[in-house]
Design an enzyme around this catalytic site. Structure first.
Site, short mmCIF file in Angstrom:
data_model
loop_
_atom_site.label_atom_id
_atom_site.label_comp_id
_atom_site.label_asym_id
_atom_site.label_seq_id
_atom_site.Cartn_x
_atom_site.Cartn_y
_atom_site.Cartn_z
N MET A 37 29.86 40.40 37.16
CA MET A 37 28.92 41.51 36.91
C MET A 37 28.86 41.79 35.42
O MET A 37 29.89 41.87 34.75
CB MET A 37 29.36 42.77 37.66
CG MET A 37 29.24 42.70 39.17
SD MET A 37 29.81 44.21 39.99
CE MET A 37 31.59 43.93 39.94
N CYS A 104 51.51 30.60 45.59
CA CYS A 104 52.72 30.70 44.76
C CYS A 104 52.58 31.76 43.70
O CYS A 104 53.48 31.95 42.88
CB CYS A 104 53.02 29.35 44.08
SG CYS A 104 53.33 28.01 45.25
N ALA A 234 30.52 42.89 44.88
CA ALA A 234 30.08 43.33 43.55
C ALA A 234 30.15 44.85 43.44
O ALA A 234 31.15 45.41 43.01
CB ALA A 234 28.67 42.81 43.27
#
Length: 483
Positions: A37, A104, A234
């Protein structure tokens, strides 16, 4: 339409290294993603979203058409910012980037390219889309993905996506609106679902903030409605990035304070910090606090609006202490160069003070030849802290250097030559010194070349004359100061 990929020279691993190879393949299934964005996806927002549980975060989009060369310079000059196992590059220009965390706790840096034609405009040129993606897939050893909006018809959209899939990309993100539709228009879940059912690569659904995503569990609802592999969020994340928390929202006050802490720690520009906080406040902008935020003209004033003045002072004090420590380290490195047998002056080379094609190094070389001395030997080092250069020149077994560090090896060598020439009382060729033999010699040779040209003679300059005006430079690599 946007394209994403990761060239090998941008692979990151762990929390301390650049350029290390990550062998774990990127996965685009079952991910909750912070969308790219404009002005929102800056470093504080990306780190905050990762803290709250986002799997992938994108850098903000930039629409400026900068060159790739300039971008690469920016990428490698930007600071790698880390918090535990969270790494991110802030990159600018034609590319944004995203980071993906694997099981991980490591992350991958991936670039996103906004192609010429700007986003959805490329949808009208499927041949160009196919050509670009094919080139990227063949030329980059890391997964390539792209993001599209939907076309006017479901059939055309599915056909386009099938064509894109054949290029070999790893995943496709689909914003479920047509290019002319705005956020208030309903998202077309049916089209995203048709795409998900038509292709085998992962589909990332985007555009659900208005109709679906109000809290964490709605992300999964939107994923089910679109049959997508992952979801990209978003505006819902812009309003409150704790939407990625399985346990539910944090109070907005706490979220904003967490955001401000990152903004202060990583020196985010106050105008961007204010913009993102205003997006979070939304309908509260007309409250007394919202009006104070709107009026804030510095990071300190923003902190005071949210009762974080003490945090700002404490963090600033830590930064100042670190700055002092770095300055002390710089002084220590200068002392490593402080050889008592070296003659030193505080000088810099300014080419505006010299005639064209005349430099102090040329004068020093000429003087050494005249006095039957070996040619000058330059030893140049680079300081890792600020990447500035310092050069020591040896002439007749005496060393000379400037106490000022320069931004390039050539400038540092010229400065060292000036120190030597001034110590010896030898002209260095400055304009203020008036006409001199080296300049006159240059003029005579230029006139000789003109005469030869007019008479049809050999245009080549005699090698023995040319040698006097070639600025000799060292071919050796510039060593760095030991840390």
């Amino acid at each position: 339409m946007t394209f994403h990929g990761c060239p090998p020279w941008l692979s990151l691993s762990g929390s301390t290294a650049i350029g290390m190879t990550v062998n774990t393949p990127l996965c685009f299934r079952g991910k909750k993603i912070l969308a790219p964005m404009v002005r929102v996806g800056t470093l504080p927002m990306r780190l905050l979203a990762l803290d709250y549980g986002a799997d992938i975060v994108y850098c903000e989009k930039y629409l400026k058409q900068w060159t790739l060369l300039h971008l690469m310079k920016e990428l490698f000059s930007e600071l790698v910012r880390g918090k535990g196992n969270v790494l991110s590059f802030k990159c600018m220009g034609l590319f944004g980037g995203f980071v993906q965390r694997n099981y991980c706790g490591r992350e991958f840096f991936v670039i996103e390219r906004i192609m010429g034609g700007m986003g959805a405009a490329l949808l009208s040129d499927p041949d160009k889309i196919e050509s670009i993606l094919t080139t990227l897939v063949k030329g980059v050893c890391k997964p390539i993905t792209c993001k599209i909006r939907i076309l006017p018809s479901v059939e055309d959209t599915v056909n386009l996506v099938k064509r894109i899939e054949k290029t070999g990309i790893a995943a496709i993100a689909v914003h479920g609106r047509k290019k002319e539709e705005r956020p208030q228009h309903p998202v077309h879940c049916d089209v995203i679902k048709a795409i998900s059912e038509a292709v085998s690569i992962p589909v990332i659904a985007n555009g659900g903030s208005h109709d679906f995503i109000k809290e964490y569990r709605d992300i999964e609802t939107f994923q089910e409605a679109t049959a997508a592999s992952s979801v990209m969020v978003a505006r819902a994340a812009m309003w409150n990035p704790s939407i990625f928390r399985k346990e539910g929202f944090f109070p907005l006050k706490d979220v904003m304070q967490d955001y401000i802490k990152y903004a202060v720690r990583y020196d985010n520009h106050y105008t961007n910090t204010k913009y993102c906080l205003c997006q979070m406040l939304r309908e509260q902008l007309e409250t007394p606090q919202g009006k104070k935020l709107h009026a804030a003209q510095s990071t300190q004033e923003i902190c005071e609006v949210f009762e974080m003045g003490d945090f700002y002072e404490e963090t600033t004090a830590i930064f100042e202490a670190k700055k002092t420590s770095l300055e002390t380290e710089t002084q220590d490195e200068d002392e490593q160069m402080d050889d008592p047998d070296v003659i030193k002056m505080a000088v810099r080379f300014d080419k505006r003070e010299y005639p064209p094609q005349i430099t102090p190094k040329m004068y020093l070389l000429e003087w050494c030849r005249k006095e039957k001395h070996p040619q000058p030997v330059y030893e140049t080092v680079q300081r890792p802290l600020d990447r500035l250069f310092c050069s020591v020149v040896t002439v007749a077994e005496q060393k000379y250097r400037s106490t000022l560090w320069d931004k390039s090896k050539k400038l540092a060598e010229q400065a060292a030559a000036i120190v030597c020439l001034r110590t010896l009382g030898v002209p260095e060729g400055r304009l203020c010194e008036g006409e001199n033999h080296l300049m006159n010699k240059r003029k005579r040779e230029e006139q000789e070349r003109l005469n030869n040209r007019d008479s049809g003679g050999d245009l080549a300059e005699p090698s023995q004359k040319k040698a006097n005006f070639i600025e000799e430079t060292s071919d050796m690599n510039v060593p760095k100061m030991p840390r």
